[in-house]
Design a protein around this motif. Structure first.
Motif, mmCIF file in Angstrom:
data_model
loop_
_atom_site.group_PDB
_atom_site.id
_atom_site.type_symbol
_atom_site.label_atom_id
_atom_site.label_comp_id
_atom_site.label_asym_id
_atom_site.label_seq_id
_atom_site.Cartn_x
_atom_site.Cartn_y
_atom_site.Cartn_z
ATOM 1 N N VAL A 103 0.857 -1.185 0.000
ATOM 2 C CA VAL A 103 0.000 0.000 0.000
ATOM 3 C C VAL A 103 0.897 1.240 0.000
ATOM 4 O O VAL A 103 1.857 1.304 0.781
ATOM 5 C CB VAL A 103 -0.905 0.005 1.246
ATOM 6 N N PRO A 104 0.631 2.227 -0.862
ATOM 7 C CA PRO A 104 1.447 3.455 -0.859
ATOM 8 C C PRO A 104 1.410 4.154 0.499
ATOM 9 O O PRO A 104 0.371 4.155 1.177
ATOM 10 C CB PRO A 104 0.779 4.327 -1.932
ATOM 11 N N GLY A 105 2.544 4.752 0.885
ATOM 12 C CA GLY A 105 2.602 5.526 2.119
ATOM 13 C C GLY A 105 3.211 4.762 3.279
ATOM 14 O O GLY A 105 3.603 3.603 3.161
ATOM 15 N N ASP A 106 3.293 5.447 4.411
ATOM 16 C CA ASP A 106 3.893 4.899 5.625
ATOM 17 C C ASP A 106 2.973 5.216 6.794
ATOM 18 O O ASP A 106 2.719 6.379 7.102
ATOM 19 C CB ASP A 106 5.277 5.538 5.834
ATOM 20 N N ALA A 107 2.461 4.191 7.443
ATOM 21 C CA ALA A 107 1.518 4.382 8.553
ATOM 22 C C ALA A 107 2.149 5.130 9.725
ATOM 23 O O ALA A 107 1.434 5.695 10.556
ATOM 24 C CB ALA A 107 0.975 3.039 9.018
ATOM 25 N N ASP A 112 2.798 -1.802 4.139
ATOM 26 C CA ASP A 112 2.832 -0.494 3.490
ATOM 27 C C ASP A 112 4.202 -0.218 2.879
ATOM 28 O O ASP A 112 5.170 -0.971 3.083
ATOM 29 C CB ASP A 112 2.379 0.623 4.440
ATOM 30 N N GLU A 113 4.247 0.856 2.120
ATOM 31 C CA GLU A 113 5.469 1.238 1.414
ATOM 32 C C GLU A 113 6.612 1.503 2.386
ATOM 33 O O GLU A 113 7.778 1.200 2.085
ATOM 34 C CB GLU A 113 5.177 2.493 0.588
ATOM 35 N N GLY A 114 6.280 2.060 3.557
ATOM 36 C CA GLY A 114 7.311 2.349 4.560
ATOM 37 C C GLY A 114 8.053 1.097 4.979
ATOM 38 O O GLY A 114 9.293 1.080 5.037
ATOM 39 N N ILE A 115 7.319 0.031 5.279
ATOM 40 C CA ILE A 115 7.951 -1.244 5.650
ATOM 41 C C ILE A 115 8.754 -1.793 4.478
ATOM 42 O O ILE A 115 9.892 -2.229 4.634
ATOM 43 C CB ILE A 115 6.883 -2.276 6.079
ATOM 44 N N ALA A 116 8.147 -1.783 3.296
ATOM 45 C CA ALA A 116 8.795 -2.364 2.120
ATOM 46 C C ALA A 116 10.139 -1.704 1.824
ATOM 47 O O ALA A 116 11.147 -2.385 1.600
ATOM 48 C CB ALA A 116 7.880 -2.246 0.905
ATOM 49 N N GLY A 132 1.716 -2.205 9.260
ATOM 50 C CA GLY A 132 1.975 -0.874 8.725
ATOM 51 C C GLY A 132 2.944 -0.096 9.591
ATOM 52 O O GLY A 132 2.980 -0.261 10.812
ATOM 53 N N GLY A 133 3.761 0.734 8.944
ATOM 54 C CA GLY A 133 4.721 1.563 9.671
ATOM 55 C C GLY A 133 6.129 1.046 9.488
ATOM 56 O O GLY A 133 6.420 -0.121 9.800
ATOM 57 N N ALA A 134 7.025 1.905 8.981
ATOM 58 C CA ALA A 134 8.396 1.486 8.674
ATOM 59 C C ALA A 134 9.109 0.861 9.867
ATOM 60 O O ALA A 134 9.972 -0.009 9.697
ATOM 61 C CB ALA A 134 9.198 2.691 8.160
ATOM 62 N N HIS A 135 8.735 1.264 11.087
ATOM 63 C CA HIS A 135 9.428 0.743 12.272
ATOM 64 C C HIS A 135 9.178 -0.749 12.482
ATOM 65 O O HIS A 135 9.855 -1.380 13.299
ATOM 66 C CB HIS A 135 9.005 1.526 13.523
ATOM 67 N N LYS A 136 8.237 -1.345 11.716
ATOM 68 C CA LYS A 136 7.963 -2.778 11.853
ATOM 69 C C LYS A 136 8.703 -3.631 10.828
ATOM 70 O O LYS A 136 8.514 -4.846 10.780
ATOM 71 C CB LYS A 136 6.455 -3.035 11.749
ATOM 72 N N ALA A 137 9.548 -3.005 10.022
ATOM 73 C CA ALA A 137 10.261 -3.752 8.976
ATOM 74 C C ALA A 137 11.098 -4.893 9.557
ATOM 75 O O ALA A 137 11.067 -6.022 9.055
ATOM 76 C CB ALA A 137 11.153 -2.799 8.171
ATOM 77 N N GLU A 138 11.853 -4.616 10.608
ATOM 78 C CA GLU A 138 12.697 -5.650 11.204
ATOM 79 C C GLU A 138 11.851 -6.765 11.812
ATOM 80 O O GLU A 138 12.246 -7.932 11.807
ATOM 81 C CB GLU A 138 13.628 -5.042 12.237
ATOM 82 N N ALA A 139 10.682 -6.395 12.347
ATOM 83 C CA ALA A 139 9.780 -7.407 12.912
ATOM 84 C C ALA A 139 9.316 -8.361 11.819
ATOM 85 O O ALA A 139 9.268 -9.584 12.017
ATOM 86 C CB ALA A 139 8.584 -6.732 13.580
#
Length: 340
Positions: free
Chosen positions: A113-117, A328-332, A305-312
């Motif tokens: 999904v476009p964007g970052d939660a 979302d795009e932030g995680i990706a 959602g939310g870039a801070h969850k990428a490592e999770a």
């Protein structure tokens, strides 16, 4: 189309910036209407002057309407936003990003999904909308759905259309956690069953408890009945947690939180805490689905959602290959950055 977009980015990058900003304005109005300009300004993290200017332009184009209660989308605005969503997806190169992330995770599939939660709250609603569309065509082959709790899974349930799957049973994947009843697995299971026109069972137990107490309660026939359905689910819809955030939600002691930091806990699902390599570094005596049982589940749908969850997300080595992720795009983009 791809060549045109690349030319547009190089020749007139300001046009792309304006398009993305107006997309954000329209999306925020869609999910929060009617909304005042001050609130819209806060959600967009833009000055009221810029927001006023954008709203005036979009209103003059017939896409927004100002009412006594705030700004709303017009029918034309709704139609254009659907087309604009596809354009923004292409402009941001999300199809290429999707394939890259899918390869990195080794996942069954990935939807972005476009964007970052973390910076755009409406993105969580978009995640729920996209996830519901991913799930719907799979339901023909499903008898039992298990759902975890949390805000992201709530968005999936809230965005689900009313339909008719009378034979589907929905169960909570785990017991209750925290004080917000509307986000708990029991509530979400009941609400999803109502949307589907199906049945549901509830698990009236806290998420974690003393092992001795758990062993006693788990022997009760009514509890065994629900646990059996949970462990025979055909589909699991689950949120993905940051380890320390989830520890705080579970009201762990500061000493325990410090211990999780020391052992490198990054991600959390179903009461299991993982480090960067995907090793389980801690687990709670959780009531509900067990990690060893999920290998039998036909459809694993992870939503985050939310870039801070990428490592999770990256830490879920044991389930990544069998899961469909809606992120979302932030995680990706953070996942790609980490793996560079």
């Amino acid at each position: 189309m791809d060549d045109f977009i690349e030319i547009l980015k190089k020749i007139t990058p300001e046009v792309v910036e304006i398009l993305e900003r107006r997309y954000d304005v329209l999306k925020n109005v869609k999910y929060h209407q009617p909304i005042g300009r001050r609130m819209l300004s806060e959600k967009l993290k833009l000055s009221e002057r810029i927001v006023r200017n954008e709203v005036d332009i979009l209103r003059s184009l017939g896409l927004l309407k100002i009412t006594d209660n705030g700004t709303i989308l017009t029918n034309e605005g709704e139609e254009l936003l659907e087309k604009l969503s596809n354009m923004v997806y292409d402009i941001k190169g999300l199809e290429s990003l999707r394939q890259t992330v899918k390869d990195i995770l080794g996942a069954r599939d990935v939807f972005i999904v476009p964007g970052d939660a973390d910076t755009n709250p409406y993105v969580l609603k978009e995640l729920g909308n996209v996830a519901s569309k991913v799930i719907l065509p799979l339901l023909q082959n499903v008898r039992i759905i298990a759902v975890t709790g949390g805000q992201t899974v709530k968005e999936v349930v809230d965005n689900f259309p009313v339909c008719s799957f009378k034979d589907i049973l929905v169960v909570p994947a785990r017991g209750g956690i925290g004080q917000e009843v509307e986000k708990q697995a029991n509530t979400l299971a009941a609400n999803l069953a109502k949307k589907l026109g199906g049945r549901y069972k509830l698990l009236h137990l806290p998420d974690t408890m003393d092992e001795e107490i758990y062993n006693l309660i788990a022997k009760k026939e009514e509890v065994q009945d629900v646990l059996n359905d949970i462990n025979n689910a055909d589909m699991l819809i689950f949120g993905i947690g940051n380890a320390i955030e989830m520890a705080k939600r579970r009201k762990f002691s500061q000493e325990m939180i410090n211990k999780l930091c020391q052992v490198g806990a990054i991600g959390e699902i179903f009461g299991y805490y993982f480090d960067r390599e995907g090793n389980i570094v801690y687990s709670t005596t959780t009531v509900g689905i067990k990690l060893e049982k999920i290998k039998n589940i036909k459809y694993m749908i992870g939503v985050a959602g939310g870039a801070h969850k990428a490592e999770a997300v990256l830490s879920l080595n044991g389930i990544k290959h069998s899961s469909i992720f809606v992120i979302d795009e932030g995680i990706a983009r953070r996942i790609v950055d980490i793996k560079r």
